[in-house]
Design an enzyme around this catalytic site. Sequence first.
Site, mmCIF file in Angstrom:
data_model
loop_
_atom_site.group_PDB
_atom_site.id
_atom_site.type_symbol
_atom_site.label_atom_id
_atom_site.label_comp_id
_atom_site.label_asym_id
_atom_site.label_seq_id
_atom_site.Cartn_x
_atom_site.Cartn_y
_atom_site.Cartn_z
ATOM 1 N N SER A 83 0.804 -1.230 0.000
ATOM 2 C CA SER A 83 0.000 0.000 0.000
ATOM 3 C C SER A 83 0.831 1.271 0.000
ATOM 4 C CB SER A 83 -0.945 0.002 1.208
ATOM 5 O OG SER A 83 -0.202 0.000 2.416
ATOM 6 N N LYS B 17 16.848 -8.172 9.930
ATOM 7 C CA LYS B 17 17.175 -8.145 8.502
ATOM 8 C C LYS B 17 18.280 -9.147 8.170
ATOM 9 C CE LYS B 17 14.081 -5.326 7.049
ATOM 10 N NZ LYS B 17 13.030 -5.813 6.142
ATOM 11 N N TYR C 193 16.636 -4.278 14.643
ATOM 12 C CA TYR C 193 16.280 -4.162 13.222
ATOM 13 C C TYR C 193 17.373 -4.815 12.367
ATOM 14 C CZ TYR C 193 14.942 -2.220 8.713
ATOM 15 O OH TYR C 193 14.590 -2.091 7.392
ATOM 16 N N SER D 26 15.304 -7.450 2.529
ATOM 17 C CA SER D 26 16.163 -7.347 3.715
ATOM 18 C C SER D 26 16.597 -5.886 3.814
ATOM 19 C CB SER D 26 17.334 -8.326 3.576
ATOM 20 O OG SER D 26 18.257 -8.166 4.610
HETATM 21 N N1 LIG Z 1 12.795 2.817 3.888
HETATM 22 C C1 LIG Z 1 14.032 2.353 4.015
HETATM 23 O O1 LIG Z 1 15.020 3.119 4.129
HETATM 24 C C2 LIG Z 1 14.266 0.863 3.984
HETATM 25 C C3 LIG Z 1 15.591 0.423 3.860
HETATM 26 C C4 LIG Z 1 15.836 -0.935 3.830
HETATM 27 C C5 LIG Z 1 14.801 -1.841 3.912
HETATM 28 N N2 LIG Z 1 13.524 -1.392 4.050
HETATM 29 C C6 LIG Z 1 12.450 -2.389 4.145
HETATM 30 O O2 LIG Z 1 11.540 -2.203 3.093
HETATM 31 C C7 LIG Z 1 10.276 -2.755 3.462
HETATM 32 C C8 LIG Z 1 9.166 -1.773 3.096
HETATM 33 O O3 LIG Z 1 9.337 -0.611 3.869
HETATM 34 P P1 LIG Z 1 8.982 0.849 3.343
HETATM 35 O O4 LIG Z 1 10.200 1.656 3.507
HETATM 36 O O5 LIG Z 1 8.302 0.816 2.044
HETATM 37 O O6 LIG Z 1 7.968 1.275 4.520
HETATM 38 P P2 LIG Z 1 6.450 1.797 4.531
HETATM 39 O O7 LIG Z 1 6.264 2.885 3.534
HETATM 40 O O8 LIG Z 1 6.171 2.072 5.965
HETATM 41 O O9 LIG Z 1 5.606 0.540 4.041
HETATM 42 C C9 LIG Z 1 5.331 -0.565 4.869
HETATM 43 C C10 LIG Z 1 4.236 -1.383 4.210
HETATM 44 O O10 LIG Z 1 4.024 -2.583 4.974
HETATM 45 C C11 LIG Z 1 2.625 -2.716 5.234
HETATM 46 N N3 LIG Z 1 2.487 -3.477 6.468
HETATM 47 C C12 LIG Z 1 2.950 -3.164 7.709
HETATM 48 N N4 LIG Z 1 2.610 -4.133 8.592
HETATM 49 C C13 LIG Z 1 1.942 -5.090 7.882
HETATM 50 C C14 LIG Z 1 1.347 -6.333 8.214
HETATM 51 N N5 LIG Z 1 1.355 -6.791 9.471
HETATM 52 N N6 LIG Z 1 0.755 -7.054 7.232
HETATM 53 C C15 LIG Z 1 0.723 -6.593 5.957
HETATM 54 N N7 LIG Z 1 1.271 -5.423 5.576
HETATM 55 C C16 LIG Z 1 1.873 -4.687 6.536
HETATM 56 C C17 LIG Z 1 2.096 -1.281 5.297
HETATM 57 O O11 LIG Z 1 0.713 -1.174 5.026
HETATM 58 P P3 LIG Z 1 -0.414 -1.204 6.178
HETATM 59 O O12 LIG Z 1 0.018 -0.248 7.248
HETATM 60 O O13 LIG Z 1 -1.666 -0.807 5.480
HETATM 61 O O14 LIG Z 1 -0.483 -2.618 6.649
HETATM 62 C C18 LIG Z 1 2.891 -0.669 4.133
HETATM 63 O O15 LIG Z 1 2.267 -0.987 2.907
HETATM 64 C C19 LIG Z 1 10.370 -3.072 4.970
HETATM 65 O O16 LIG Z 1 10.572 -4.455 5.124
HETATM 66 C C20 LIG Z 1 11.604 -2.292 5.398
HETATM 67 O O17 LIG Z 1 12.234 -2.893 6.499
HETATM 68 C C21 LIG Z 1 13.232 -0.061 4.073
#
Ligand SMILES: NC(=O)c1ccc[n+]([C@@H]2O[C@H](COP(=O)([O-])OP(=O)(O)OC[C@H]3O[C@@H](n4cnc5c(N)ncnc54)[C@H](OP(=O)(O)O)[C@@H]3O)[C@@H](O)[C@H]2O)c1
Length: 274
Positions: free
Chosen positions: A14, A153, A149, A135
């Site tokens: 989303s 990962k 965290y 990851s």
């Molecule tokens: N942003 C960074 O710098 C970064 C860097 C490295 C890795 N990551 C990884 O990338 C991934 C995505 O993160 P993002 O940065 O895109 O964050 P984000 O914008 O906060 O997106 C998180 C997504 O996960 C969904 N979500 C959360 N809990 C959930 C659950 N229990 N069941 C189903 N959906 C769930 C949320 O939607 P709802 O709230 O509607 O459920 C949202 O769509 C994560 O695993 C994060 O650790 C991010």
Amino acid sequence: MKEEVKVVLLTGGSSGIGAATASLLSEAGMTVFAASRSGKAPSGFPGGGEIVPIVMDVNDEDAIKKAIDGILARCGSLDAVVCNAGNGIAGPIEETSVSEVEEQFRTTFYGVVKTIQACLPVFREQGHGRVVTVSSVAAVAPLPYQGFYSAVKAAILNLTKALAIETKCFGIQCCTIMPGDVKTGFTAARRIAAKASSPESAYYQATRKGVEAMAKDETGGMAPEVIGRAVRRQLQKRKMDPEKTPTLLYSLLVWAIRRFPQGLVLKVLGRMYS
Ligand SMILES: NC(=O)c1ccc[n+]([C@@H]2O[C@H](COP(=O)([O-])OP(=O)(O)OC[C@H]3O[C@@H](n4cnc5c(N)ncnc54)[C@H](OP(=O)(O)O)[C@@H]3O)[C@@H](O)[C@H]2O)c1
């Protein structure tokens, strides 16, 4: 044998990385079931391709099964799963309660495990299937004040590689994507361990400083589409890479962290975040 990926289940679809990935995969002609707790359509989706938003909490095994059954009834197959849903809890190791640690692992590790375990029988039966996990560079960079965290990962990284070995004989491929800093809602959603949020905490100032530095890096980070393109590339490749770190800069960073003396790595991370 190359199996074209047409139907994808994507968690965390989303917003952020998941929303960008859903758009890019659907533009490439894939049908993307974009799962989240809210079931919202990916924000900023311009239309075109097929994205089906679904309500599916990755912690709810019944909801995962129902979603997969629905996909199979509608499309007849499921070619890939992208396990992207996750969150972050910051805090010093001493002052992060066990329930907060469990919360960190609940969605971001056990949610991935539950989703993968539900997809594997389908992939085995079909004789093909792809597992992509998200990851982080934090898997190899032990981030202070985000130690749990980093741990979750690292767990995803190793789980995905072990899975690749176990399932190769069934025609299943696995890849973990290791993003660096990405500008998404992840930063604002990050929680800080309750005890460390109090000025009484011995780690109060250090935690604030560390988390502020990380938040600054993330908000100045790359666009989520960069990660979405890396996922798309893996799903379109004949043979997926076991791990992929998008952008040359971050892949060099991962290379350096793995090869440089670990004392030096910790010193640099300490300078950056504490
Ligand atoms: N942003 C960074 O710098 C970064 C860097 C490295 C890795 N990551 C990884 O990338 C991934 C995505 O993160 P993002 O940065 O895109 O964050 P984000 O914008 O906060 O997106 C998180 C997504 O996960 C969904 N979500 C959360 N809990 C959930 C659950 N229990 N069941 C189903 N959906 C769930 C949320 O939607 P709802 O709230 O509607 O459920 C949202 O769509 C994560 O695993 C994060 O650790 C991010």
